[in-house]
Design an enzyme around this catalytic site. Sequence first.
Site, PDB file in Angstrom:
ATOM      1  CG  HIS A   1      -0.206   2.209  -9.225  1.00  0.00           C
ATOM      2  ND1 HIS A   1      -0.457   1.842  -7.926  1.00  0.00           N
ATOM      3  CD2 HIS A   1      -1.270   2.976  -9.602  1.00  0.00           C
ATOM      4  CE1 HIS A   1      -1.624   2.361  -7.537  1.00  0.00           C
ATOM      5  NE2 HIS A   1      -2.126   3.061  -8.538  1.00  0.00           N
TER       6      HIS A   1
ATOM      7  CG  LEU B   1       8.952 -17.277  -3.269  1.00  0.00           C
ATOM      8  CD1 LEU B   1       8.788 -17.368  -1.756  1.00  0.00           C
ATOM      9  CD2 LEU B   1       9.356 -15.854  -3.660  1.00  0.00           C
TER      10      LEU B   1
ATOM     11  CG  ASP C   1      -2.091   0.924   1.093  1.00  0.00           C
ATOM     12  OD1 ASP C   1      -2.371   1.377  -0.032  1.00  0.00           O
ATOM     13  OD2 ASP C   1      -2.722   1.225   2.120  1.00  0.00           O
TER      14      ASP C   1
HETATM   15  C1  IPE Z   1      -5.581  -2.636  -0.122  1.00  0.00           C
HETATM   16  O1  IPE Z   1      -5.209  -1.294  -0.303  1.00  0.00           O
HETATM   17  C2  IPE Z   1      -5.552  -3.363  -1.415  1.00  0.00           C
HETATM   18  C3  IPE Z   1      -4.234  -3.551  -2.028  1.00  0.00           C
HETATM   19  C4  IPE Z   1      -3.082  -3.163  -1.567  1.00  0.00           C
HETATM   20  C5  IPE Z   1      -4.251  -4.261  -3.275  1.00  0.00           C
HETATM   21  P1  IPE Z   1      -6.278  -0.144  -0.480  1.00  0.00           P
HETATM   22  O2  IPE Z   1      -5.496   1.118  -0.614  1.00  0.00           O
HETATM   23  O3  IPE Z   1      -7.213  -0.453  -1.570  1.00  0.00           O
HETATM   24  O4  IPE Z   1      -7.067  -0.196   0.899  1.00  0.00           O
HETATM   25  P2  IPE Z   1      -7.861   0.935   1.684  1.00  0.00           P
HETATM   26  O5  IPE Z   1      -8.844   1.517   0.713  1.00  0.00           O
HETATM   27  O6  IPE Z   1      -6.864   1.963   2.122  1.00  0.00           O
HETATM   28  O7  IPE Z   1      -8.478   0.236   2.837  1.00  0.00           O
HETATM   29  C1  IPE Z   2      -1.566   0.267  -3.388  1.00  0.00           C
HETATM   30  O1  IPE Z   2      -1.354   1.637  -3.405  1.00  0.00           O
HETATM   31  C2  IPE Z   2      -1.842  -0.308  -4.754  1.00  0.00           C
HETATM   32  C3  IPE Z   2      -3.222  -0.741  -4.971  1.00  0.00           C
HETATM   33  C4  IPE Z   2      -4.178  -0.730  -4.078  1.00  0.00           C
HETATM   34  C5  IPE Z   2      -3.576  -1.226  -6.285  1.00  0.00           C
HETATM   35  P1  IPE Z   2      -2.558   2.656  -3.417  1.00  0.00           P
HETATM   36  O2  IPE Z   2      -2.943   2.917  -4.826  1.00  0.00           O
HETATM   37  O3  IPE Z   2      -3.654   2.208  -2.530  1.00  0.00           O
HETATM   38  O4  IPE Z   2      -1.867   3.953  -2.810  1.00  0.00           O
HETATM   39  P2  IPE Z   2      -2.462   4.935  -1.708  1.00  0.00           P
HETATM   40  O5  IPE Z   2      -2.875   4.080  -0.553  1.00  0.00           O
HETATM   41  O6  IPE Z   2      -3.614   5.621  -2.336  1.00  0.00           O
HETATM   42  O7  IPE Z   2      -1.339   5.843  -1.373  1.00  0.00           O
HETATM   43 MG    MG Z   3      -4.052   2.404  -0.567  1.00  0.00          MG
END
Ligand code: IPE
Ligand code: IPE
Ligand code: MG
Length: 252
Positions: free
Chosen positions: A38, A132, A21
């Site tokens: 990303h 792995l 995240d």
């Molecule tokens: C969780 O992250 C999903 C992934 C990392 C794939 P999100 O960014 O979507 O989760 P919330 O919305 O902060 O709970």
């Molecule tokens: C995690 O990073 C990747 C996915 C959930 C696909 P985010 O896109 O949720 O990044 P933040 O949390 O908004 O910074």
């Molecule tokens: Mg996120």
Amino acid sequence: MDLKELISKDKLPRHIAIIMDGNGRWAQNRGSMRLFGHQNGVESVRQVVEAAGELGVEYLTLYAFSTENWNRPRSEVDALMGLMVTSIQNETESLHKNNVKLSAIGELDDLPPTVKKQLQSAIDYTSENTGLNLVIALSYSGRWEITSAIKKIAEEVKNGDLDPENIDTCMLETYLNTYTIPDPELLIRTSGERRISNFMLWQLAYTELYFTTVFWPDFRKKHLYEAIIDFQRRDRRFGRVKTQTGVATVNN
Ligand code: IPE
Ligand code: IPE
Ligand code: MG
């Protein structure tokens, strides 16, 4: 001393799961588009896969896209799916060279055909590997997985193929996407959020949780080592008292 040397080889978690995240915030902090975050997260994936393989971790599950992530703006979803295709394409050969076996969990039928195809060919290509086990959670959510399991069980009961008396936790597990995979022993979530966000709700019952403020694109091998060292200092009791620990775990 090198952090890696502080890791006890005999107490390695068999299965590490990561909620990757913070890509969007990492990019926004740099005045860039979320997609840039990303894209930079791919290098972090490379690092953890390599580090986990080198250490001898058996399973690494990466939460790449949740069921709820479909609700993001269309442009971001499309960009993420595109990135998925190119990343799988670019990384398959090096995964194979590193003896990594790829698999995926989630509602894969909801993925665009290009992603499904690329993913399936990488899974097939690495299927004989013995190092792995890398599990990508894509279009995955814990509630979706448990609901799907219940549907299949209900169908079998309805058809008279299953007696409700025979439903227990071990049996239910065989209906989950993860039925051949041991429960994660360590869950890492990056970016400072302290929640599960619908990830592996069943499997995380006794998992040790580790939260770090590091954004995913900044996550490197040393951060994985830090999480494992922290894990190895914990006392896992599985509902028992301390003198009994090591006697049993909940599932294996
Ligand atoms: C969780 O992250 C999903 C992934 C990392 C794939 P999100 O960014 O979507 O989760 P919330 O919305 O902060 O709970
Ligand atoms: C995690 O990073 C990747 C996915 C959930 C696909 P985010 O896109 O949720 O990044 P933040 O949390 O908004 O910074
Ligand atoms: Mg996120």
